[in-house]
Design an enzyme around this catalytic site. Sequence first.
Site, short mmCIF file in Angstrom:
data_model
loop_
_atom_site.label_atom_id
_atom_site.label_comp_id
_atom_site.label_asym_id
_atom_site.label_seq_id
_atom_site.Cartn_x
_atom_site.Cartn_y
_atom_site.Cartn_z
N CYS A 276 0.82 -1.22 0.00
CA CYS A 276 0.00 0.00 0.00
C CYS A 276 0.85 1.27 0.00
CB CYS A 276 -0.97 -0.01 1.18
SG CYS A 276 -0.23 0.07 2.82
N HIS A 324 -2.64 1.25 6.94
CA HIS A 324 -2.98 1.18 5.52
C HIS A 324 -3.11 2.59 4.96
CE1 HIS A 324 -4.29 -0.86 1.90
NE2 HIS A 324 -5.31 -0.03 1.79
N HIS A 336 -5.68 2.02 -4.39
CA HIS A 336 -4.79 1.47 -3.36
C HIS A 336 -4.41 0.03 -3.70
CE1 HIS A 336 -7.91 -0.90 -0.73
NE2 HIS A 336 -8.34 -0.81 -1.95
#
Length: 362
Positions: A276, A324, A336
């Site tokens: 990520c 994240h 993402h």
Amino acid sequence: MGTGKRGLITAAVTVVCAVTVLAAPGTAFAAPDPTPAPGPPASVTRVTPATNKDLEAVRRRLETLYHDAAVATDIYNAAEEKVQKQSAELVSLAKKIVAGREKLADLKDRAGRGAAAQYRTGGLPPEAQLALSDDPGEFLDGHGRIRQGERATKHLLGETTRTQQDLEQYAQDASTQWSKLEANRRAKATAKKKIKKRIAEAEELESRLEKEEKERLARLEREAAHKAQTDWLGTGVLDGNIAGASEQGVRAVEFATAQQGKPYVWGAEGPDSYDCSGLTSQAWAHVGLVIPRTSQAQWEQLAHVDVKDMRPGDLIIYFDDASHVGMYIGDGLIVHAPRPGRTVTVTGAGSMPILGVVRPDA
């Protein structure tokens, strides 16, 4: 150059080369591919979730496992970044030690030649040399040169002392950096072990499901994400949001969205796969702006903006532990790299719990 000096320099150069190998990209620090998940042992009785309630429990367990893997990935990436910096510092220190030892050897050689010259004059004080001289004028000229020599000798001794002190400091710094390097290498190894363990557990759990159950599980995941997104938009958080992207932001979004379909791999920074924060950091690096490597560091170090004021190119940080990150692309959406087993994709910005928003080009 003497045999001892050659040996010293050879040893030091060996240190430089060895540490350079440590620092080389793509060798010691390249994140390995995740270990394929083992299938369930033949002797284990297979438990098949049959109801949506059972599958919901599986979904939540998978969410926990992949979240733990994401946290460990951030730890791994942070440790890797520190290892690279510390390795580079060790290379620099090793080169300074080589240069310092060469300089010290030269200073000692010059001091030795000065001592030999003094010996040739018999070591007599200037007054005695004046009394014994047949030519006082010649003596006075020589005495001036002696005074200059004395000043040069004093400077030489001072420089020798400073060089020795520098070498001692370099050695201490190298020892400290080596200790930090070893600590971060251990942190990387521990994080790597946890990542692989959590991913293997998740993949083993998914492998127990039949095809129809996997489809139902995927549907439950989509429904949960859709509900979260709908609830988030329903708060009116984006009502009236008309913030336009900066020129760099537009190009960062273009880069990130162009990576759709590429697989998530923990520790990866492209060009063929990403995790990520690897995706977000590389998107901004592509437009000439270096930002922190991990989602936690991005949250800690980049400028915070209110969610209602975010614009395309901003980074949305998720979960209370900032484990994240996704890039906002406008219209309530992010791009993402979700988790192992998935690819870079576009989804609702509110589909996960939002911690906050940061702006790389504030």
